[in-house]
Design an enzyme around this catalytic site. Structure first.
Site, PDB file in Angstrom:
ATOM      1  N   LYS A 142      96.613 141.386 117.584  1.00 43.27           N
ATOM      2  CA  LYS A 142      95.888 140.107 117.656  1.00 43.27           C
ATOM      3  C   LYS A 142      95.125 139.799 116.372  1.00 43.27           C
ATOM      4  O   LYS A 142      95.112 138.667 115.912  1.00 43.27           O
ATOM      5  CB  LYS A 142      94.943 140.145 118.854  1.00 43.27           C
ATOM      6  CG  LYS A 142      94.184 138.867 119.080  1.00 43.27           C
ATOM      7  CD  LYS A 142      95.080 137.812 119.677  1.00 43.27           C
ATOM      8  CE  LYS A 142      94.381 136.480 119.833  1.00 43.27           C
ATOM      9  NZ  LYS A 142      95.347 135.385 119.769  1.00 43.27           N
ATOM     10  N   ARG A 153      95.388 144.277 121.345  1.00 38.55           N
ATOM     11  CA  ARG A 153      94.964 144.806 120.052  1.00 38.55           C
ATOM     12  C   ARG A 153      95.942 145.824 119.469  1.00 38.55           C
ATOM     13  O   ARG A 153      95.800 146.252 118.326  1.00 38.55           O
ATOM     14  CB  ARG A 153      93.577 145.450 120.186  1.00 38.55           C
ATOM     15  CG  ARG A 153      92.514 144.485 120.638  1.00 38.55           C
ATOM     16  CD  ARG A 153      91.183 145.177 120.736  1.00 38.55           C
ATOM     17  NE  ARG A 153      90.693 145.591 119.443  1.00 38.55           N
ATOM     18  CZ  ARG A 153      89.967 144.841 118.633  1.00 38.55           C
ATOM     19  NH1 ARG A 153      89.648 143.614 118.997  1.00 38.55           N
ATOM     20  NH2 ARG A 153      89.549 145.299 117.477  1.00 38.55           N
ATOM     21  N   GLU A 182     103.100 125.792 111.427  1.00 38.97           N
ATOM     22  CA  GLU A 182     102.625 126.498 112.611  1.00 38.97           C
ATOM     23  C   GLU A 182     103.776 126.696 113.619  1.00 38.97           C
ATOM     24  O   GLU A 182     103.903 127.759 114.226  1.00 38.97           O
ATOM     25  CB  GLU A 182     101.453 125.730 113.239  1.00 38.97           C
ATOM     26  CG  GLU A 182     100.913 126.265 114.551  1.00 38.97           C
ATOM     27  CD  GLU A 182     100.414 127.707 114.484  1.00 38.97           C
ATOM     28  OE1 GLU A 182     100.308 128.284 113.391  1.00 38.97           O
ATOM     29  OE2 GLU A 182     100.163 128.272 115.571  1.00 38.97           O
ATOM     30  N   HIS A 238     115.398 119.513  97.940  1.00 38.24           N
ATOM     31  CA  HIS A 238     115.455 120.247  96.665  1.00 38.24           C
ATOM     32  C   HIS A 238     115.893 121.693  96.862  1.00 38.24           C
ATOM     33  O   HIS A 238     115.475 122.578  96.135  1.00 38.24           O
ATOM     34  CB  HIS A 238     114.083 120.193  95.978  1.00 38.24           C
ATOM     35  CG  HIS A 238     113.667 118.797  95.664  1.00 38.24           C
ATOM     36  ND1 HIS A 238     114.016 118.155  94.493  1.00 38.24           N
ATOM     37  CD2 HIS A 238     112.973 117.883  96.400  1.00 38.24           C
ATOM     38  CE1 HIS A 238     113.534 116.913  94.509  1.00 38.24           C
ATOM     39  NE2 HIS A 238     112.894 116.738  95.653  1.00 38.24           N
ATOM     40  N   ASN A 245      89.335 153.095 115.463  1.00 38.86           N
ATOM     41  CA  ASN A 245      90.021 151.887 115.004  1.00 38.86           C
ATOM     42  C   ASN A 245      89.644 151.713 113.535  1.00 38.86           C
ATOM     43  O   ASN A 245      88.456 151.665 113.217  1.00 38.86           O
ATOM     44  CB  ASN A 245      89.544 150.687 115.839  1.00 38.86           C
ATOM     45  CG  ASN A 245      90.073 149.365 115.323  1.00 38.86           C
ATOM     46  OD1 ASN A 245      91.136 149.310 114.711  1.00 38.86           O
ATOM     47  ND2 ASN A 245      89.343 148.300 115.581  1.00 38.86           N
ATOM     48  N   GLY A 246      90.637 151.634 112.670  1.00 41.63           N
ATOM     49  CA  GLY A 246      90.333 151.472 111.247  1.00 41.63           C
ATOM     50  C   GLY A 246      91.232 152.361 110.416  1.00 41.63           C
ATOM     51  O   GLY A 246      92.229 152.898 110.897  1.00 41.63           O
ATOM     52  N   TRP A 295      97.622 150.469 117.395  1.00 38.40           N
ATOM     53  CA  TRP A 295      98.501 149.740 116.491  1.00 38.40           C
ATOM     54  C   TRP A 295      98.675 150.661 115.293  1.00 38.40           C
ATOM     55  O   TRP A 295      97.744 150.885 114.521  1.00 38.40           O
ATOM     56  CB  TRP A 295      97.875 148.411 116.081  1.00 38.40           C
ATOM     57  CG  TRP A 295      98.789 147.554 115.262  1.00 38.40           C
ATOM     58  CD1 TRP A 295      99.858 146.832 115.703  1.00 38.40           C
ATOM     59  CD2 TRP A 295      98.724 147.333 113.844  1.00 38.40           C
ATOM     60  NE1 TRP A 295     100.459 146.180 114.654  1.00 38.40           N
ATOM     61  CE2 TRP A 295      99.792 146.465 113.498  1.00 38.40           C
ATOM     62  CE3 TRP A 295      97.884 147.780 112.830  1.00 38.40           C
ATOM     63  CZ2 TRP A 295     100.030 146.038 112.203  1.00 38.40           C
ATOM     64  CZ3 TRP A 295      98.121 147.352 111.527  1.00 38.40           C
ATOM     65  CH2 TRP A 295      99.187 146.484 111.227  1.00 38.40           C
ATOM     66  N   LYS A 315     105.033 130.358 114.939  1.00 36.73           N
ATOM     67  CA  LYS A 315     105.054 130.724 116.362  1.00 36.73           C
ATOM     68  C   LYS A 315     106.430 131.274 116.734  1.00 36.73           C
ATOM     69  O   LYS A 315     106.551 132.280 117.428  1.00 36.73           O
ATOM     70  CB  LYS A 315     104.753 129.518 117.269  1.00 36.73           C
ATOM     71  CG  LYS A 315     103.338 129.036 117.338  1.00 36.73           C
ATOM     72  CD  LYS A 315     102.412 129.886 118.187  1.00 36.73           C
ATOM     73  CE  LYS A 315     101.733 130.933 117.372  1.00 36.73           C
ATOM     74  NZ  LYS A 315     100.514 130.577 116.663  1.00 36.73           N
ATOM     75  N   CYS A 332      93.245 148.484 116.680  1.00 36.76           N
ATOM     76  CA  CYS A 332      93.444 149.236 117.921  1.00 36.76           C
ATOM     77  C   CYS A 332      92.375 148.801 118.915  1.00 36.76           C
ATOM     78  O   CYS A 332      91.399 148.154 118.551  1.00 36.76           O
ATOM     79  CB  CYS A 332      93.294 150.725 117.658  1.00 36.76           C
ATOM     80  SG  CYS A 332      94.435 151.335 116.406  1.00 36.76           S
ATOM     81  N   GLU A 356     107.073 134.722 115.189  1.00 42.97           N
ATOM     82  CA  GLU A 356     106.211 135.749 115.775  1.00 42.97           C
ATOM     83  C   GLU A 356     106.716 136.267 117.106  1.00 42.97           C
ATOM     84  O   GLU A 356     106.717 137.461 117.347  1.00 42.97           O
ATOM     85  CB  GLU A 356     104.837 135.111 116.066  1.00 42.97           C
ATOM     86  CG  GLU A 356     103.774 135.375 115.110  1.00 42.97           C
ATOM     87  CD  GLU A 356     102.436 134.899 115.650  1.00 42.97           C
ATOM     88  OE1 GLU A 356     101.516 135.704 115.589  1.00 42.97           O
ATOM     89  OE2 GLU A 356     102.303 133.754 116.105  1.00 42.97           O
TER      90      GLU A 356
HETATM   91  C1  AGP Z   1      98.768 133.719 115.007  1.00 42.19           C
HETATM   92  O1  AGP Z   1      99.619 133.442 116.053  1.00 42.19           O
HETATM   93  C2  AGP Z   1      98.901 135.072 114.445  1.00 42.19           C
HETATM   94  N1  AGP Z   1      98.683 136.063 115.440  1.00 42.19           N
HETATM   95  C3  AGP Z   1      98.227 135.342 113.126  1.00 42.19           C
HETATM   96  O2  AGP Z   1      98.895 134.602 112.161  1.00 42.19           O
HETATM   97  C4  AGP Z   1      96.708 135.020 113.041  1.00 42.19           C
HETATM   98  O3  AGP Z   1      96.504 133.641 113.106  1.00 42.19           O
HETATM   99  C5  AGP Z   1      96.142 135.580 111.729  1.00 42.19           C
HETATM  100  O4  AGP Z   1      96.328 136.966 111.710  1.00 42.19           O
HETATM  101  C6  AGP Z   1      94.679 135.243 111.535  1.00 42.19           C
HETATM  102  O5  AGP Z   1      93.891 135.745 112.581  1.00 42.19           O
HETATM  103  P1  AGP Z   1      92.380 135.312 112.743  1.00 42.19           P
HETATM  104  O6  AGP Z   1      92.368 133.878 113.124  1.00 42.19           O
HETATM  105  O7  AGP Z   1      91.842 136.189 113.830  1.00 42.19           O
HETATM  106  O8  AGP Z   1      91.722 135.545 111.429  1.00 42.19           O
END
Ligand code: AGP
Length: 608
Positions: free
Chosen positions: A603, A28, A480, A503, A101-102, A75, A484, A2, A487
């Site tokens: 994030k 966040r 990657e 396979h 937050n937590g 969040w 993307k 958060c 996500e």
């Molecule tokens: C990446 O686009 C994502 N938001 C997610 O996979 C991210 O890379 C992952 O949570 C790790 O985050 P960090 O690099 O802050 O540890």
């Protein structure tokens, strides 16, 4: 995770600033928003489910009196996104306000205890126990600071907590943390506390870190920091942050993600300027270790996969890559003080990565951290830290931080090769010179492919599923690319080694099924052509990312993205991922989604 903000100033209303700070913290979490201020010993509160702009339209977050206030973007973990579950949370008399937050692990037990005493709860959150515990302690004669200390002693889990009370005569905010970040900002007559620096960056670059087990009491005059459990006062100098407020603004771009894709060349240039001794020390630690493990999650994990390839191919050292979340389980108790961990995390706060590092520390392994955030949790656990120079990344989908992780891993690989002697110095110099050219190459990649990415998204946005194939270092590129796409455009996408595709995954392919191939002009190229032929024979619609002059691949593909130059093979991910970042961005737009705030994500993930 958060976003938290608290402000106390000498005069004037804080609500408009809190509103803007919450917008800057929204990456966040964006399930709900809330603001509370105190004016003339009375609490004012506005909160609701939804993003900052939506809630502001309904409630006008700017229109609240008071020169002290706290705010929160959520969040959701405990309880659905709703008005009642939104922070801030309050005690029975609406005199104490708390943002958190937590996750508080023992909240059920504490809630039962408080309910028996007559406290009435309005939400399903774990957070709400905090104002009620504070209420009890204050009723028993403690002031706010001591009540926070007592409360912190009883809660288990992770927290960053910011509180204020109408009962305190002077305007003050009290905050403490364990496991989740809080940074303090200071300028004349105003003090800020937040989960992250961009919240107050337009106002000040002077930042003071609050560490786990510390409590800070903020007034408009300044801040007093003390140990949470033994009252020792702590003198801590502020740090000047080099980030600029402009870096945390969209600056004319429609989305942060697009801005951050375009900022990649500059981010690489800045990271290439890292001091040599910082890279050398990392190389020394790796070289002197028996085994090397790279630990990371998500996009940072893909950087680790590429880094592993760079280390092997340039320096002759093959580290293991392990998902941090699984690390203690996959190392089977074999870790020792002779091992070295490279933990990669842009935020420096990812709980999976932090937990794995804590485990490795217990085993006395050496820890190198690669992170983009000065003072983040990982920096305090690591024996050696490399701070990448991407500037703040606000888009939830990592782009420029991925690029700078790759840049620093490339620099380490080169330094490591000097020690191992695996690559001759002439080739090393050639590779280093090539790294200097990469920013310009990426600018070129963006300009020649952005419009094409938009066009391709227009053609493919109704496809339910996409396949991405690569070999060698390009396996991390396709992983990657698929991440993307999932996500931000919520499109099903699978990434595979092209070798493995025969396979099983090939059974998915039918007439018109889109298959992406990442084909740098390296030793994998001819085998990739074999895989393209197999897929074409089954009707696949072939989209390839290729070197500019590869006419054969142009012929074989239905659509191509081109990379302008011959790329040093180990660094190809840095160029070949860029058209695919752009493609996922335009897919999200074409499907009507906000690429900066994908559903269910935040994030950095600060829960296990
Ligand atoms: C990446 O686009 C994502 N938001 C997610 O996979 C991210 O890379 C992952 O949570 C790790 O985050 P960090 O690099 O802050 O540890």
């Amino acid at each position: 995770m958060c976003g938290i903000i608290g402000v106390v100033q000498k005069r004037g209303d804080v609500a408009p600033f809190i509103h803007q700070a919450l917008k800057r913290l929204e990456y966040r979490g964006y399930d709900s928003v809330g603001v509370t201020t105190i004016h003339n010993q009375k609490l004012y509160m506005k909160k609701d489910k939804g993003k900052v702009d939506e809630v502001h339209r309904r409630l006008n977050l700017d229109d609240m009196p008071g020169s002290i206030g706290i705010g929160h973007t959520r969040w959701a973990t405990h309880g659905i996104p709703s008005m009642l579950n939104s922070h801030p949370h309050f005690d029975c008399n609406s005199e104490i306000a708390v943002v958190h937050n937590g996750v508080i692990d023992n909240f059920l037990e504490l809630k039962t205890e408080l309910s028996r005493k007559g406290h009435v709860f309005k939400s399903e959150t774990d957070t709400e126990i905090i104002p009620h515990m504070l209420e009890d302690y204050i009723k028993n004669g403690l002031n706010l600071v001591d009540a926070v200390k007592k409360t912190a002693q009883r809660i288990e889990g992770t927290y960053a907590i910011v509180v204020m009370s109408t009962k305190e005569k002077d305007n003050k905010i009290v905050c403490t943390r364990d496991g989740n970040p809080l940074v303090i900002g200071k300028k004349k007559d105003v003090t800020y506390v937040s989960s992250d620096i961009p919240a107050f960056l337009p106002m000040t670059n002077d930042m003071i870190l609050l560490l786990d087990g510390e409590l800070a009491c903020l007034s408009s005059e300044g801040v007093k920091i003390e140990k949470l459990f033994d009252n020792t006062e702590i003198e801590r100098e502020s740090i000047k942050i080099s980030w600029t407020a402009d870096q945390a603004q969209k600056s004319g771009y429609p989305h942060f993600m697009l801005k951050e894709i375009h900022e990649q060349p500059e981010a690489i240039r800045n990271t290439l300027r890292l001091r040599e001794e910082i890279i050398e020390e990392a190389a020394r630690m790796i070289h002197d270790s028996k085994r090397v493990f790279m630990l990371a999650m998500g996009t940072s994990g893909h950087a680790a996969m590429t880094g592993r390839h760079m280390f092997a191919s340039i320096a002759g050292i093959l580290p293991s890559f392990e998902l941090a979340s699984d690390f203690p389980d996959t190392v089977y108790g074999s870790l020792t003080e002779e091992d070295c961990i490279i933990a990669i995390t842009q935020s420096g706060e990812t709980t999976d990565t932090i937990s794995a590092v804590k485990y490795a520390k217990e085993k006395r392994a050496k820890i190198i951290a690669i992170t983009n955030v000065v003072g983040s949790s990982i920096t305090r656990l690591a024996d050696h830290t490399i701070i990448t120079q991407a500037g703040p990344e606000i888009g939830v989908a990592a782009t420029k931080t991925f690029m700078v992780q790759l840049t620093s891993l490339a620099l380490i690989a080169l330094a490591l090769a000097k020690r191992s002697g695996f690559t001759n110095s002439e080739s090393l110099m050639k590779k280093r010179d090539f790294l200097d050219k990469i920013p310009d190459i990426i600018s070129d990649v963006i300009s020649r492919n952005e419009e094409r990415a938009r066009k391709l998204a227009g053609e493919l946005y109704e496809q339910p599923s996409l396949l991405f194939l690569g070999r060698g270092v390009s396996i991390s590129t396709v992983e990657e690319a698929a991440l993307k796409l999932k996500e931000i455009s919520y499109n099903h996408a699978e990434a595979y080694s092209a070798g493995e595709s025969k396979h099983g995954p090939i059974a998915l392919v039918h007439d018109g099924f889109p298959v992406f191939f990442v084909v740098p002009n390296d030793e994998t190229r001819n085998r990739m052509i074999g895989n393209i032929m197999e897929m074409k024979a089954r009707g696949a619609h072939v989209i390839s990312v290729i070197s500019k002059d590869d006419k054969e691949l142009v012929e074989l593909s239905n659509f191509v993205f081109t990379i302008p130059e011959q790329i040093e093979p180990e660094f190809s991910t840095m160029a070949f991922i860029v058209p695919l970042q752009l493609f996922s961005y335009y897919m999200a737009l074409r499907k009507g989604y906000d690429p900066d705030m994908p559903r269910n994500l935040a994030k950095s993930v600060t829960v296990l």
